[in-house]
Design a protein around this motif. Structure first.
Motif, PDB file in Angstrom:
ATOM      1  N   TRP A   1       0.844  -1.212   0.000  1.00 29.25           N
ATOM      2  CA  TRP A   1       0.000   0.000   0.000  1.00 29.25           C
ATOM      3  C   TRP A   1       0.873   1.253   0.000  1.00 29.25           C
ATOM      4  N   MET A   2       1.718   1.326  -0.994  1.00 33.59           N
ATOM      5  CA  MET A   2       2.708   2.398  -1.079  1.00 33.59           C
ATOM      6  C   MET A   2       2.068   3.780  -1.195  1.00 33.59           C
ATOM      7  N   GLN A   3       1.029   3.929  -1.984  1.00 34.01           N
ATOM      8  CA  GLN A   3       0.426   5.249  -2.154  1.00 34.01           C
ATOM      9  C   GLN A   3      -0.042   5.793  -0.815  1.00 34.01           C
ATOM     10  N   ARG A   4      -0.692   4.971  -0.029  1.00 32.45           N
ATOM     11  CA  ARG A   4      -1.170   5.413   1.284  1.00 32.45           C
ATOM     12  C   ARG A   4       0.007   5.694   2.218  1.00 32.45           C
ATOM     13  N   ALA A   5       1.026   4.849   2.178  1.00 28.93           N
ATOM     14  CA  ALA A   5       2.184   5.014   3.062  1.00 28.93           C
ATOM     15  C   ALA A   5       2.915   6.329   2.805  1.00 28.93           C
ATOM     16  N   TYR A   6       2.913   6.795   1.561  1.00 31.34           N
ATOM     17  CA  TYR A   6       3.651   8.009   1.211  1.00 31.34           C
ATOM     18  C   TYR A   6       2.749   9.232   1.039  1.00 31.34           C
ATOM     19  N   SER A   7       1.509   9.112   1.483  1.00 32.12           N
ATOM     20  CA  SER A   7       0.602  10.264   1.417  1.00 32.12           C
ATOM     21  C   SER A   7       0.594  11.045   2.727  1.00 32.12           C
ATOM     22  N   VAL A   8       1.503  10.712   3.620  1.00 25.04           N
ATOM     23  CA  VAL A   8       1.620  11.407   4.900  1.00 25.04           C
ATOM     24  C   VAL A   8       2.552  12.612   4.738  1.00 25.04           C
ATOM     25  N   PRO A   9       2.533  13.554   5.669  1.00 23.49           N
ATOM     26  CA  PRO A   9       3.384  14.752   5.539  1.00 23.49           C
ATOM     27  C   PRO A   9       4.868  14.423   5.369  1.00 23.49           C
ATOM     28  N   ARG A  10       5.524  15.240   4.558  1.00 23.07           N
ATOM     29  CA  ARG A  10       6.964  15.171   4.308  1.00 23.07           C
ATOM     30  C   ARG A  10       7.390  13.851   3.667  1.00 23.07           C
ATOM     31  N   SER A  11       6.498  13.262   2.891  1.00 22.08           N
ATOM     32  CA  SER A  11       6.776  11.998   2.209  1.00 22.08           C
ATOM     33  C   SER A  11       6.308  12.099   0.764  1.00 22.08           C
ATOM     34  N   ALA A  12       6.995  11.405  -0.113  1.00 22.91           N
ATOM     35  CA  ALA A  12       6.593  11.352  -1.521  1.00 22.91           C
ATOM     36  C   ALA A  12       7.147  10.076  -2.138  1.00 22.91           C
ATOM     37  N   TYR A  13       6.374   9.494  -3.023  1.00 18.91           N
ATOM     38  CA  TYR A  13       6.833   8.333  -3.781  1.00 18.91           C
ATOM     39  C   TYR A  13       6.449   8.560  -5.235  1.00 18.91           C
ATOM     40  N   PHE A  14       7.390   8.249  -6.114  1.00 19.02           N
ATOM     41  CA  PHE A  14       7.195   8.456  -7.542  1.00 19.02           C
ATOM     42  C   PHE A  14       7.354   7.135  -8.279  1.00 19.02           C
ATOM     43  N   VAL A  15       6.638   7.004  -9.373  1.00 23.31           N
ATOM     44  CA  VAL A  15       6.775   5.828 -10.225  1.00 23.31           C
ATOM     45  C   VAL A  15       7.283   6.265 -11.590  1.00 23.31           C
ATOM     46  N   VAL A  16       7.898   5.315 -12.286  1.00 20.43           N
ATOM     47  CA  VAL A  16       8.335   5.521 -13.659  1.00 20.43           C
ATOM     48  C   VAL A  16       7.411   4.712 -14.550  1.00 20.43           C
ATOM     49  N   GLU A  17       6.829   5.405 -15.523  1.00 17.29           N
ATOM     50  CA  GLU A  17       5.968   4.761 -16.514  1.00 17.29           C
ATOM     51  C   GLU A  17       6.715   4.689 -17.835  1.00 17.29           C
ATOM     52  N   LEU A  18       6.655   3.538 -18.456  1.00 15.70           N
ATOM     53  CA  LEU A  18       7.197   3.338 -19.791  1.00 15.70           C
ATOM     54  C   LEU A  18       6.101   2.670 -20.601  1.00 15.70           C
ATOM     55  N   GLU A  19       5.598   3.367 -21.609  1.00 18.61           N
ATOM     56  CA  GLU A  19       4.520   2.835 -22.441  1.00 18.61           C
ATOM     57  C   GLU A  19       3.363   2.342 -21.576  1.00 18.61           C
ATOM     58  N   ASP A  20       2.933   3.181 -20.641  1.00 13.95           N
ATOM     59  CA  ASP A  20       1.806   2.910 -19.747  1.00 13.95           C
ATOM     60  C   ASP A  20       2.016   1.734 -18.795  1.00 13.95           C
ATOM     61  N   LYS A  21       3.256   1.319 -18.607  1.00 16.04           N
ATOM     62  CA  LYS A  21       3.567   0.246 -17.661  1.00 16.04           C
ATOM     63  C   LYS A  21       4.519   0.794 -16.601  1.00 16.04           C
ATOM     64  N   ILE A  22       4.266   0.474 -15.339  1.00 15.02           N
ATOM     65  CA  ILE A  22       5.156   0.886 -14.251  1.00 15.02           C
ATOM     66  C   ILE A  22       6.397  -0.002 -14.301  1.00 15.02           C
ATOM     67  N   VAL A  23       7.578   0.637 -14.344  1.00 18.08           N
ATOM     68  CA  VAL A  23       8.833  -0.107 -14.445  1.00 18.08           C
ATOM     69  C   VAL A  23       9.793   0.203 -13.299  1.00 18.08           C
ATOM     70  N   GLY A  24       9.379   1.074 -12.386  1.00 12.10           N
ATOM     71  CA  GLY A  24      10.237   1.397 -11.257  1.00 12.10           C
ATOM     72  C   GLY A  24       9.624   2.464 -10.385  1.00 12.10           C
TER      73      GLY A  24
END
Length: 162
Positions: free
Chosen positions: A45-68
């Motif tokens: 549940w990464m999105q929820r875990a990083y939706s708290v203050p002073r936190s951020a998580y980013f994903v890399v999309e390649l051709e509409d697929k998450i790759v990192g």
């Protein structure tokens, strides 16, 4: 031909893909069992875990697929001015394309915007490409862990002033 990838903030719909990436990449480096991020409950549940203050998580999309992905959050049990670079992993087929450098810049920019002065990270001695990436971006190796990350399996520690 250059890969057409983009970095964006994580969304709830990305959670399963990010968990699968983490659980694919970590075993490549022997990072299984207790003491590794692969067992953190937040992996599912990464999105929820990083939706708290002073936190951020980013994903890399390649051709509409998450790759990192990769993120920052306050260092558990650490100084208030120190964040931790967390769960930055990329599938094998996209490594060496400059994505790691761009993700690292994005994470460090977020950390600065949250008011952190230092960024800490833990890794494994066998993750040589990652270590070279961190060192190229100004991280300095330190002799002992900081905070209470729960990742007792990691054996290499870095710190960078922001």
């Amino acid at each position: 031909m250059a890969l057409a990838w983009r970095i964006r903030p994580i969304e709830a719909r990305d959670d399963a893909n990010v968990a699968a990436i983490i659980r694919t990449v970590m075993p490549e480096f022997g990072a299984t069992g207790e003491g590794f991020a692969i067992n953190d409950p937040e992996v599912d549940w990464m999105q929820r875990a990083y939706s708290v203050p002073r936190s951020a998580y980013f994903v890399v999309e390649l051709e509409d697929k998450i790759v990192g992905g990769g993120g920052v959050a306050p260092l558990e049990g650490g100084d208030a001015d120190t964040c931790e670079l967390r769960k930055m992993y990329f599938l094998k087929q996209v490594r060496g394309q400059g994505i790691g450098s761009e993700m690292l810049r994005r994470c460090l920019d977020a950390a600065r915007s949250f008011g952190f002065r230092y960024c800490y990270l833990e890794t494994l001695s066998g993750m040589n490409d990652a270590i070279r990436l961190y060192e190229r971006h100004g991280f300095k190796r330190i002799g002992a862990p900081r905070g209470q990350t729960g990742h007792g399996g990691c054996n290499t520690f870095y710190l960078r002033e922001l």
